[in-house]
Design a protein around this motif. Structure first.
Motif, PDB file in Angstrom:
ATOM      1  N   SER A  29     -14.170  -0.402   2.304  1.00  0.00           N
ATOM      2  CA  SER A  29     -13.699  -1.771   2.068  1.00  0.00           C
ATOM      3  C   SER A  29     -12.956  -2.351   3.264  1.00  0.00           C
ATOM      4  N   GLY A  30     -12.623  -1.501   4.226  1.00  0.00           N
ATOM      5  CA  GLY A  30     -11.875  -1.985   5.384  1.00  0.00           C
ATOM      6  C   GLY A  30     -10.380  -1.827   5.218  1.00  0.00           C
ATOM      7  N   TYR A  31      -9.964  -1.118   4.161  1.00  0.00           N
ATOM      8  CA  TYR A  31      -8.543  -0.845   3.941  1.00  0.00           C
ATOM      9  C   TYR A  31      -8.342   0.664   3.847  1.00  0.00           C
ATOM     10  N   PRO A  32      -8.588   1.383   4.939  1.00  0.00           N
ATOM     11  CA  PRO A  32      -8.513   2.854   4.890  1.00  0.00           C
ATOM     12  C   PRO A  32      -7.097   3.332   4.577  1.00  0.00           C
ATOM     13  N   ILE A  33      -7.021   4.322   3.684  1.00  0.00           N
ATOM     14  CA  ILE A  33      -5.739   4.898   3.297  1.00  0.00           C
ATOM     15  C   ILE A  33      -5.520   6.184   4.085  1.00  0.00           C
ATOM     16  N   LYS A  34      -4.384   6.284   4.733  1.00  0.00           N
ATOM     17  CA  LYS A  34      -4.082   7.485   5.505  1.00  0.00           C
ATOM     18  C   LYS A  34      -3.816   8.661   4.569  1.00  0.00           C
ATOM     19  N   GLU A  35      -4.163   9.852   5.055  1.00  0.00           N
ATOM     20  CA  GLU A  35      -3.864  11.056   4.293  1.00  0.00           C
ATOM     21  C   GLU A  35      -2.359  11.128   4.027  1.00  0.00           C
ATOM     22  N   GLY A  36      -2.005  11.487   2.827  1.00  0.00           N
ATOM     23  CA  GLY A  36      -0.598  11.565   2.459  1.00  0.00           C
ATOM     24  C   GLY A  36      -0.081  10.309   1.796  1.00  0.00           C
ATOM     25  N   TYR A  37      -0.889   9.238   1.784  1.00  0.00           N
ATOM     26  CA  TYR A  37      -0.464   7.984   1.164  1.00  0.00           C
ATOM     27  C   TYR A  37      -1.339   7.609  -0.028  1.00  0.00           C
ATOM     28  N   ARG A  38      -2.127   8.552  -0.494  1.00  0.00           N
ATOM     29  CA  ARG A  38      -2.931   8.285  -1.686  1.00  0.00           C
ATOM     30  C   ARG A  38      -1.985   8.081  -2.870  1.00  0.00           C
ATOM     31  N   PRO A  39      -2.177   7.025  -3.661  1.00  0.00           N
ATOM     32  CA  PRO A  39      -1.298   6.805  -4.816  1.00  0.00           C
ATOM     33  C   PRO A  39      -1.359   7.976  -5.794  1.00  0.00           C
ATOM     34  N   LYS A  40      -0.224   8.251  -6.424  1.00  0.00           N
ATOM     35  CA  LYS A  40      -0.194   9.302  -7.437  1.00  0.00           C
ATOM     36  C   LYS A  40      -0.919   8.844  -8.698  1.00  0.00           C
ATOM     37  N   ALA A  41      -0.895   7.539  -8.934  1.00  0.00           N
ATOM     38  CA  ALA A  41      -1.557   6.977 -10.111  1.00  0.00           C
ATOM     39  C   ALA A  41      -1.916   5.529  -9.826  1.00  0.00           C
ATOM     40  N   SER A  42      -3.013   5.065 -10.418  1.00  0.00           N
ATOM     41  CA  SER A  42      -3.414   3.675 -10.216  1.00  0.00           C
ATOM     42  C   SER A  42      -4.375   3.241 -11.316  1.00  0.00           C
ATOM     43  N   ILE A  43      -4.457   1.934 -11.496  1.00  0.00           N
ATOM     44  CA  ILE A  43      -5.350   1.366 -12.511  1.00  0.00           C
ATOM     45  C   ILE A  43      -5.614  -0.087 -12.152  1.00  0.00           C
ATOM     46  N   VAL A  44      -6.779  -0.598 -12.519  1.00  0.00           N
ATOM     47  CA  VAL A  44      -7.072  -2.032 -12.391  1.00  0.00           C
ATOM     48  C   VAL A  44      -7.795  -2.467 -13.655  1.00  0.00           C
ATOM     49  N   ILE A  45      -7.361  -3.596 -14.219  1.00  0.00           N
ATOM     50  CA  ILE A  45      -7.939  -4.093 -15.467  1.00  0.00           C
ATOM     51  C   ILE A  45      -8.288  -5.572 -15.347  1.00  0.00           C
ATOM     52  N   ASP A  46      -9.155  -6.017 -16.243  1.00  0.00           N
ATOM     53  CA  ASP A  46      -9.450  -7.438 -16.396  1.00  0.00           C
ATOM     54  C   ASP A  46      -8.265  -8.068 -17.124  1.00  0.00           C
ATOM     55  N   ALA A  47      -7.659  -9.079 -16.507  1.00  0.00           N
ATOM     56  CA  ALA A  47      -6.454  -9.684 -17.078  1.00  0.00           C
ATOM     57  C   ALA A  47      -6.747 -10.460 -18.347  1.00  0.00           C
ATOM     58  N   ASP A  48      -8.011 -10.789 -18.584  1.00  0.00           N
ATOM     59  CA  ASP A  48      -8.348 -11.571 -19.766  1.00  0.00           C
ATOM     60  C   ASP A  48      -8.611 -10.688 -20.980  1.00  0.00           C
ATOM     61  N   SER A  49      -9.343  -9.593 -20.786  1.00  0.00           N
ATOM     62  CA  SER A  49      -9.767  -8.764 -21.925  1.00  0.00           C
ATOM     63  C   SER A  49      -9.042  -7.427 -22.024  1.00  0.00           C
ATOM     64  N   GLY A  50      -8.378  -6.988 -20.960  1.00  0.00           N
ATOM     65  CA  GLY A  50      -7.744  -5.676 -20.979  1.00  0.00           C
ATOM     66  C   GLY A  50      -8.703  -4.535 -20.717  1.00  0.00           C
ATOM     67  N   GLN A  51      -9.924  -4.860 -20.278  1.00  0.00           N
ATOM     68  CA  GLN A  51     -10.923  -3.827 -19.975  1.00  0.00           C
ATOM     69  C   GLN A  51     -10.552  -3.123 -18.675  1.00  0.00           C
ATOM     70  N   ILE A  52     -10.536  -1.796 -18.697  1.00  0.00           N
ATOM     71  CA  ILE A  52     -10.255  -1.027 -17.485  1.00  0.00           C
ATOM     72  C   ILE A  52     -11.492  -1.021 -16.595  1.00  0.00           C
ATOM     73  N   LEU A  53     -11.315  -1.323 -15.328  1.00  0.00           N
ATOM     74  CA  LEU A  53     -12.418  -1.332 -14.367  1.00  0.00           C
ATOM     75  C   LEU A  53     -12.384  -0.111 -13.459  1.00  0.00           C
ATOM     76  N   TRP A  54     -11.215   0.458 -13.301  1.00  0.00           N
ATOM     77  CA  TRP A  54     -11.078   1.693 -12.502  1.00  0.00           C
ATOM     78  C   TRP A  54      -9.702   2.284 -12.791  1.00  0.00           C
ATOM     79  N   GLU A  55      -9.620   3.600 -12.767  1.00  0.00           N
ATOM     80  CA  GLU A  55      -8.330   4.246 -13.004  1.00  0.00           C
ATOM     81  C   GLU A  55      -8.294   5.614 -12.349  1.00  0.00           C
TER      82      GLU A  55
END
Length: 482
Positions: free
Chosen positions: A42-68
């Motif tokens: 995507s052009g936003y490379p994450i450096k080693e050691g900075y990977r999030p411990k937890a993450s999620i993205v949802i549709d703000a309208d329906s609450g459907q999870i798109l990735w977690e």
């Protein structure tokens, strides 16, 4: 015949059990679903050691999870706790207790809190009246702890312990099942040098939540009080404008357009960081009619302030992945449709989020049609998108004699099914098992030659894994249905 049949049954069952037991072959996600991989693309490379411990993205309208990724990991949200304080303040305004023009007078206590160097703050001058709208800006942008306490005390009539109880009650009401609050701001009560009094609350208590719960909170906040975004959508804000007490603040949300890592569409919401929580981030982003909510927790370590920026690279990558992988579109047209071998009539067009270039499948239940998703809803209390349907009552007329002839004609093939499904199942299972073993061997070799690298797969290993998995699934289907 009985012995032969029993042999193939036993052999097939053994092979399928062996495949299932090879947990080491099961990958949690394919390469395109791995955060580090799609962040790089995507052009936003994450450096080693900075990977999030937890993450999620949802549709703000329906609450459907798109990735977690680890959405239910318990974590310290740090100043993201202030989002609940803002929620309760908006709720109090909805109930008519005060409005944005209501003022809070700065007392000596508030002035002293504003001078605690260890806390993020804004300047407070004794006797000055601070409008609620300015307190909101101070809470949202510079993450002012004194402004947060002023707002919380306004909601609770200065019952500081009562407000914390309100926070926990509201979390339970919203379905935030893994969240506990011990303070209103994200900073422990003990950090306020005795100026924050909450009887019955552990002064050393550290707020705990999860990516899922914070997404649920943000979903409800934006649904009910979308005006909150006016306080979070600017890279620079000035409070107490046109007064001697004006202050200008630059946002810590570096993903806002115009900020250091600006991402098109981002218009909020809140950052947070602490020694126990590292660097955290809630973002909302809108493109066209689509709004997404993401939560990123535990980027980096408090001792390395680079995490303050890296959380935004991770956040941008996750948003970009969701926007590019999913599309909101018309899934089915109003009227007659054939779904799951049933003729149904939809009362209206059915729209929803679906992965691009994938075959769709649907569920029919209780008179409603919904899309089968790779992920569930962010909360069971938030229903999935659905549309009412009616099942057709028309049945085709079949000639009884023709049905009888068809039954006679199919008898020989049913005998063959009894003789051969176990042989076919065994062959498919053996081939699938071999391909999985080859995939594992190649991955180990790659890992041996790329020490220090997280990438231990190639298009070849992924192809072997996918083919092996498909063959084993085919074996299971043959075993069950033939």
């Amino acid at each position: 015949m009985f012995i032969k049949k029993t042999f193939w049954k036993a052999t097939t069952a053994f092979l399928l059990a062996a495949c299932i037991s090879l947990g080491g072959f099961v990958q949690t996600s394919y390469a395109e679903e791995d955060l580090m991989e799609f962040a790089k693309k995507s052009g936003y490379p994450i450096k080693e050691g900075y990977r999030p411990k937890a993450s999620i993205v949802i549709d703000a309208d329906s609450g459907q999870i798109l990735w977690e990724e680890q959405p239910d990991l318990s974590w310290s949200p740090a100043s993201i706790a202030k989002v609940m304080t803002m929620y309760l303040a908006f709720e109090a305004m909805e109930q008519g207790k005060f409005n944005l023009d209501t003022t809070v007078t700065a007392t000596e206590k508030y002035v002293k809190i504003s001078q605690i160097y260890a806390l993020s703050n804004s300047k407070i001058t004794l006797g000055v009246e601070y409008p609620v709208r300015d307190l909101f800006s101070m809470v949202a942008v510079p993450s002012s702890n004194v402004a947060t306490l002023m707002l919380a005390n306004l909601v609770s009539d200065n019952d500081e312990a009562g407000f914390i109880h309100k926070m926990n009650e509201k979390a339970a009401e919203l379905g935030m099942t893994n969240t506990t609050y011990f303070n209103s701001s994200g900073a422990q009560i003990s950090a306020f040098d005795g100026l924050y009094q909450a009887p019955g609350i552990d002064p050393e208590g550290d707020n705990k939540s999860t990516a899922r719960d914070l997404a649920i909170l943000t979903y409800n906040l934006i649904k009910k009080y979308p005006d909150v975004l006016q306080f979070t959508n600017k890279p620079v804000v000035t409070t107490m404008e046109n007064t001697p007490y004006a202050e200008t603040f630059e946002t810590y949300n570096y993903s806002l357009p115009g900020a250091k890592y600006g991402y098109d569409g981002v218009d909020g919401l809140k950052t947070g960081s602490s020694p126990t929580g590292g660097f955290n981030y809630i973002a909302t982003a809108k493109k066209g009619d689509i709004r997404l909510i993401e939560v990123v927790l535990g980027v980096g370590d408090w001792s390395d302030q680079e995490g303050e920026y890296e959380r935004h690279l991770a956040g941008n990558a996750i948003l970009d992945h969701a926007f590019s992988t999913y599309e909101y579109k018309k899934l089915l047209s109003k009227g007659s449709n054939k779904i799951n071998e049933k003729e149904i009539t939809l009362e209206q067009d059915f729209y929803g989020f679906a992965k691009k270039d994938t075959e769709l499948s649907f569920t029919l239940a209780d008179g409603k049609l919904s899309l089968n998703n790779e992920y569930d809803q962010v909360s069971p209390t938030i229903p999935a998108r659905s549309v009412p349907y009616q099942e057709s009552n028309s049945k085709s007329v079949v000639d009884p004699s023709a049905k009888s002839e068809k039954k006679k004609a199919t008898q020989p093939s049913s005998i063959k099914k009894e003789e051969h499904p176990y042989l076919l199942t065994g062959i498919l299972a053996i081939l699938g098992l071999l391909l999985l073993i080859l995939s594992k061997i190649f991955r180990k070799r790659i890992a041996g030659t790329r020490r220090g690298s997280r990438k231990t797969s190639t298009p070849t290993t992924r192809l072997l894994f996918i083919l092996g998995t498909l063959l084993i699934l085919s074996a299971v289907c043959v075993f069950i249905f033939l």
